[in-house]
Motif scaffolding. Structure first.
Motif, PDB file in Angstrom:
ATOM      1  N   ARG A 261       0.799  -1.231   0.000  1.00 25.24           N
ATOM      2  CA  ARG A 261       0.000   0.000   0.000  1.00 25.24           C
ATOM      3  C   ARG A 261       0.831   1.281   0.000  1.00 25.24           C
ATOM      4  NH1 ARG A 261      -4.497   1.420  -1.667  1.00 25.24           N
ATOM      5  NH2 ARG A 261      -4.567   3.050  -0.142  1.00 25.24           N
ATOM      6  N   PRO A 262       1.731   1.578   0.939  1.00 26.42           N
ATOM      7  CA  PRO A 262       2.050   0.801   2.133  1.00 26.42           C
ATOM      8  C   PRO A 262       1.367   1.396   3.371  1.00 26.42           C
ATOM      9  CG  PRO A 262       3.769   2.387   1.718  1.00 26.42           C
ATOM     10  CD  PRO A 262       2.681   2.667   0.697  1.00 26.42           C
ATOM     11  N   VAL A 263       1.053   0.539   4.348  1.00 28.01           N
ATOM     12  CA  VAL A 263       0.545   1.000   5.639  1.00 28.01           C
ATOM     13  C   VAL A 263       1.361   0.321   6.731  1.00 28.01           C
ATOM     14  CG1 VAL A 263      -1.806   1.396   4.789  1.00 28.01           C
ATOM     15  CG2 VAL A 263      -1.207  -0.814   5.764  1.00 28.01           C
ATOM     16  N   PRO A 264       1.450   0.912   7.918  1.00 28.17           N
ATOM     17  CA  PRO A 264       2.202   0.272   9.006  1.00 28.17           C
ATOM     18  C   PRO A 264       1.627  -1.103   9.327  1.00 28.17           C
ATOM     19  CG  PRO A 264       1.655   2.544   9.576  1.00 28.17           C
ATOM     20  CD  PRO A 264       0.896   2.214   8.330  1.00 28.17           C
ATOM     21  N   LYS A 324       6.934  -1.839   1.766  1.00 27.16           N
ATOM     22  CA  LYS A 324       7.396  -0.487   1.456  1.00 27.16           C
ATOM     23  C   LYS A 324       7.140   0.487   2.606  1.00 27.16           C
ATOM     24  CE  LYS A 324       6.314  -1.249  -3.434  1.00 27.16           C
ATOM     25  NZ  LYS A 324       5.454  -0.826  -4.574  1.00 27.16           N
ATOM     26  N   GLY A 325       6.408   0.029   3.615  1.00 26.48           N
ATOM     27  CA  GLY A 325       6.068   0.898   4.729  1.00 26.48           C
ATOM     28  C   GLY A 325       6.651   0.397   6.036  1.00 26.48           C
ATOM     29  N   PRO A 326       6.334   1.056   7.150  1.00 27.96           N
ATOM     30  CA  PRO A 326       6.848   0.649   8.467  1.00 27.96           C
ATOM     31  C   PRO A 326       6.412  -0.760   8.822  1.00 27.96           C
ATOM     32  CG  PRO A 326       5.833   2.827   8.555  1.00 27.96           C
ATOM     33  CD  PRO A 326       5.488   2.250   7.225  1.00 27.96           C
ATOM     34  N   CYS A 327       7.321  -1.523   9.403  1.00 26.00           N
ATOM     35  CA  CYS A 327       7.014  -2.925   9.722  1.00 26.00           C
ATOM     36  C   CYS A 327       7.792  -3.331  10.971  1.00 26.00           C
ATOM     37  CB  CYS A 327       7.391  -3.815   8.543  1.00 26.00           C
ATOM     38  SG  CYS A 327       7.002  -5.568   8.765  1.00 26.00           S
ATOM     39  N   LEU A 328       7.115  -4.057  11.853  1.00 26.34           N
ATOM     40  CA  LEU A 328       7.752  -4.595  13.061  1.00 26.34           C
ATOM     41  C   LEU A 328       7.295  -6.032  13.254  1.00 26.34           C
ATOM     42  CD1 LEU A 328       9.311  -4.267  15.791  1.00 26.34           C
ATOM     43  CD2 LEU A 328       7.111  -3.560  16.795  1.00 26.34           C
ATOM     44  N   VAL A 329       8.235  -6.925  13.548  1.00 25.37           N
ATOM     45  CA  VAL A 329       7.922  -8.300  13.925  1.00 25.37           C
ATOM     46  C   VAL A 329       8.079  -8.397  15.435  1.00 25.37           C
ATOM     47  CG1 VAL A 329       8.555 -10.723  13.721  1.00 25.37           C
ATOM     48  CG2 VAL A 329       8.679  -9.227  11.717  1.00 25.37           C
ATOM     49  N   LEU A 330       7.041  -8.886  16.100  1.00 23.39           N
ATOM     50  CA  LEU A 330       7.044  -8.987  17.555  1.00 23.39           C
ATOM     51  C   LEU A 330       6.992 -10.462  17.959  1.00 23.39           C
ATOM     52  CD1 LEU A 330       7.160  -6.832  19.776  1.00 23.39           C
ATOM     53  CD2 LEU A 330       4.664  -6.997  19.956  1.00 23.39           C
ATOM     54  N   ALA A 387       1.160  -0.006  21.390  1.00 24.46           N
ATOM     55  CA  ALA A 387       1.998   1.189  21.512  1.00 24.46           C
ATOM     56  C   ALA A 387       2.704   1.497  20.201  1.00 24.46           C
ATOM     57  CB  ALA A 387       3.015   1.007  22.638  1.00 24.46           C
ATOM     58  N   TRP A 388       3.183   0.448  19.524  1.00 29.66           N
ATOM     59  CA  TRP A 388       3.865   0.670  18.241  1.00 29.66           C
ATOM     60  C   TRP A 388       2.881   1.150  17.178  1.00 29.66           C
ATOM     61  CZ3 TRP A 388       3.787  -1.164  13.192  1.00 29.66           C
ATOM     62  CH2 TRP A 388       4.901  -0.831  12.409  1.00 29.66           C
ATOM     63  N   ILE A 389       1.712   0.524  17.104  1.00 26.78           N
ATOM     64  CA  ILE A 389       0.715   0.944  16.125  1.00 26.78           C
ATOM     65  C   ILE A 389       0.306   2.398  16.358  1.00 26.78           C
ATOM     66  CG2 ILE A 389      -1.687   0.622  15.388  1.00 26.78           C
ATOM     67  CD1 ILE A 389       0.059  -1.477  14.190  1.00 26.78           C
ATOM     68  N   VAL A 390       0.053   2.754  17.605  1.00 28.32           N
ATOM     69  CA  VAL A 390      -0.338   4.123  17.930  1.00 28.32           C
ATOM     70  C   VAL A 390       0.769   5.107  17.562  1.00 28.32           C
ATOM     71  CG1 VAL A 390      -0.909   5.701  19.822  1.00 28.32           C
ATOM     72  CG2 VAL A 390      -1.971   3.441  19.716  1.00 28.32           C
ATOM     73  N   SER A 391       2.010   4.717  17.818  1.00 23.82           N
ATOM     74  CA  SER A 391       3.126   5.599  17.480  1.00 23.82           C
ATOM     75  C   SER A 391       3.204   5.853  15.987  1.00 23.82           C
ATOM     76  CB  SER A 391       4.444   5.005  17.987  1.00 23.82           C
ATOM     77  OG  SER A 391       4.859   3.906  17.188  1.00 23.82           O
ATOM     78  N   GLN A 392       2.831   4.855  15.190  1.00 21.55           N
ATOM     79  CA  GLN A 392       2.851   5.015  13.737  1.00 21.55           C
ATOM     80  C   GLN A 392       1.695   5.885  13.248  1.00 21.55           C
ATOM     81  OE1 GLN A 392       5.375   3.853  11.779  1.00 21.55           O
ATOM     82  NE2 GLN A 392       6.299   3.213  13.720  1.00 21.55           N
ATOM     83  N   LEU A 393       0.551   5.762  13.899  1.00 18.71           N
ATOM     84  CA  LEU A 393      -0.632   6.479  13.423  1.00 18.71           C
ATOM     85  C   LEU A 393      -0.778   7.875  13.995  1.00 18.71           C
ATOM     86  CD1 LEU A 393      -3.337   3.646  13.473  1.00 18.71           C
ATOM     87  CD2 LEU A 393      -1.988   4.485  11.545  1.00 18.71           C
ATOM     88  N   GLN A 394      -0.294   8.075  15.208  1.00 21.72           N
ATOM     89  CA  GLN A 394      -0.511   9.371  15.863  1.00 21.72           C
ATOM     90  C   GLN A 394       0.779  10.109  16.169  1.00 21.72           C
ATOM     91  OE1 GLN A 394      -2.960   8.612  19.291  1.00 21.72           O
ATOM     92  NE2 GLN A 394      -4.788   8.244  18.062  1.00 21.72           N
ATOM     93  N   GLY A 395       1.925   9.523  15.904  1.00 17.91           N
ATOM     94  CA  GLY A 395       3.176  10.166  16.229  1.00 17.91           C
ATOM     95  C   GLY A 395       3.709   9.671  17.533  1.00 17.91           C
TER      96      GLY A 395
END
Length: 403
Positions: A261-264, A324-330, A387-395
């Motif tokens: 897309r890319p989306v987090p 192509k966008g932000p990505c984290l493996v937890l 917390a990671w998702i929120v940081s990507q969407l709201q700063g």
């Protein structure tokens, strides 16, 4: 029936093979017009030339029925999308047998989620199930074959016509809250429930998909259509079924849409410790002797091996490498499902570690793999993911204020 003034903008499109379903389509049109809606007939018949049925084969060769259906779908699909974009239609209904039902599924594929799509069909149940897995088509099985309008089919056409006449497309608001797609399974429910609650605390809406094959596939399609702002892919168990050969695979496009897309996107190995089958009698013979558990009388789970988990991890890393966008493996070190915890029936730390090793080895350096000393259903795991998702969407500055 007497026509009334249309009170809803955009006509109801009626898709039918008029060479065989003209009487049903005309009856349906009368019902819909009697409810105050305009109609538009779209002929996808195969035995006569119509503006909607185009395409050609190689010179000197007659197209096979399958090729002709593909040509009609290829011509009709973009034109229906254009009618929607122009506001000319606000709902669509099909009346069909087996071939026409499959064709209907193809020609409405580009219409957005929530656009009213209703199919009156005499097709076999298995085909209808396939359509339901791919799109938000409302299905009305006729139970009897469609050979004109009679005492049975008229009841169905009347009900379906009135139903579609009451529906019209409501596009999503321009200014809306952020929406996150999540994946869930029964064995990851505690984690998903906490994620949903914590996201709500941050003013973010959650849409949860069951990781049962159809659910993951539908999520990928909606992510690709731009319906979500981020993906919290906590339950990637469908990859286990794809690799090992279970019944809950979401197909080769799983784990691709968010990156394109890319989306987090945050990825976790939820329930990759298991492969799904039906009742015990449905398990293939070559799996005899493996570690099984009857989740329900209709669902048999098979524990994945270290080798299989390595393959699942490699596939995960390969697909994420295209992001192509932000990505984290937890990674949850103490288990990936409710059955994979200390003393649990599927606990196998060695097999789990094989997934992690493969991911860390094959994942690009640009994508972080973060390890947590907890179980996937522990509050710490969900809180870290949110917390990671929120940081990507709201700063990042706002994240700590919400979680």
């Amino acid at each position: 029936m007497s026509a009334m003034t249309a009170s809803v903008p955009g006509a109801v499109a009626i898709v039918a093979t008029l060479d065989t379903k003209a009487k049903e389509a005309e009856y349906l049109s009368d019902v819909i017009r009697g409810c105050g809606r305009d109609t538009m007939l779209i002929d996808v018949g195969t035995t006569k030339t119509e503006p909607w049925a185009g395409g050609s084969t190689q010179p000197g060769r007659v197209a096979s029925p399958a090729e002709l259906l593909q040509q009609i779908a290829a011509t009709t699909r973009p034109r229906i999308a254009d009618l929607h974009a122009a506001g000319s239609i606000s709902a669509i209904i099909g009346v069909a047998g087996g071939k026409g039902s499959g064709l209907f599924g193809e020609v409405v594929a580009d219409l957005p989620y929530g656009f009213p799509k209703l199919l009156i069909s005499s097709a076999r149940p298995a085909l209808l199930a396939e359509l339901a897995a791919k799109n938000d088509i409302m299905l009305y099985p006729t139970l009897v074959d469609l050979f004109g309008v009679n005492g049975f089919t008229s009841r169905i056409l009347e009900n379906a016509g009135r139903a579609i006449a009451a529906m019209h497309y409501m596009p999503p608001p321009v200014h809306r809250t952020k929406i996150v797609a999540l994946t869930a399974f029964g064995v990851t429910t505690p984690a998903v429930s906490r994620c949903v609650a914590r996201l709500a605390d941050a003013g973010i809406e959650s849409i949860v998909f069951p990781a049962n094959g159809a659910g993951g596939g539908k999520m990928e399609a909606l992510v690709a259509a731009g319906e979500f702002d981020a993906v919290l892919d906590l339950t990637t168990t469908e990859l286990a079924d794809e690799v090992v050969g279970g019944t809950a695979s979401a197909g080769p496009d799983r784990l691709k849409a968010a990156g394109s897309r890319p989306v987090p996107q945050l990825i976790a190995p939820g329930a990759v410790d298991m492969v799904n089958f039906g009742p015990p009698s449905s398990v293939p013979e070559h799996f005899k002797g493996r570690h099984f558990y009857s989740h329900t009388p209709y669902t048999t789970l098979m524990r994945t091996t270290p080798f299989e988990n390595e393959l699942i991890g490699r596939l995960t890393a390969k697909r994420l490498s295209q992001a192509k966008g932000p990505c984290l493996v937890l990674w949850p070190a103490n288990g990936v499902s409710d059955y994979d915890r200390e003393g649990g029936i599927f606990r196998d730390a060695v097999a789990d570690a094989a997934w992690l090793s493969a991911v860390k080895r094959d994942l690009p350096a640009s994508i972080e793999c973060r390890e947590l000393d907890c179980h996937i259903n522990d509050p710490e795991f969900a809180d870290t993911a949110v917390a990671w998702i929120v940081s990507q969407l709201q700063g990042k500055a706002d994240a700590n204020a919400h979680v």
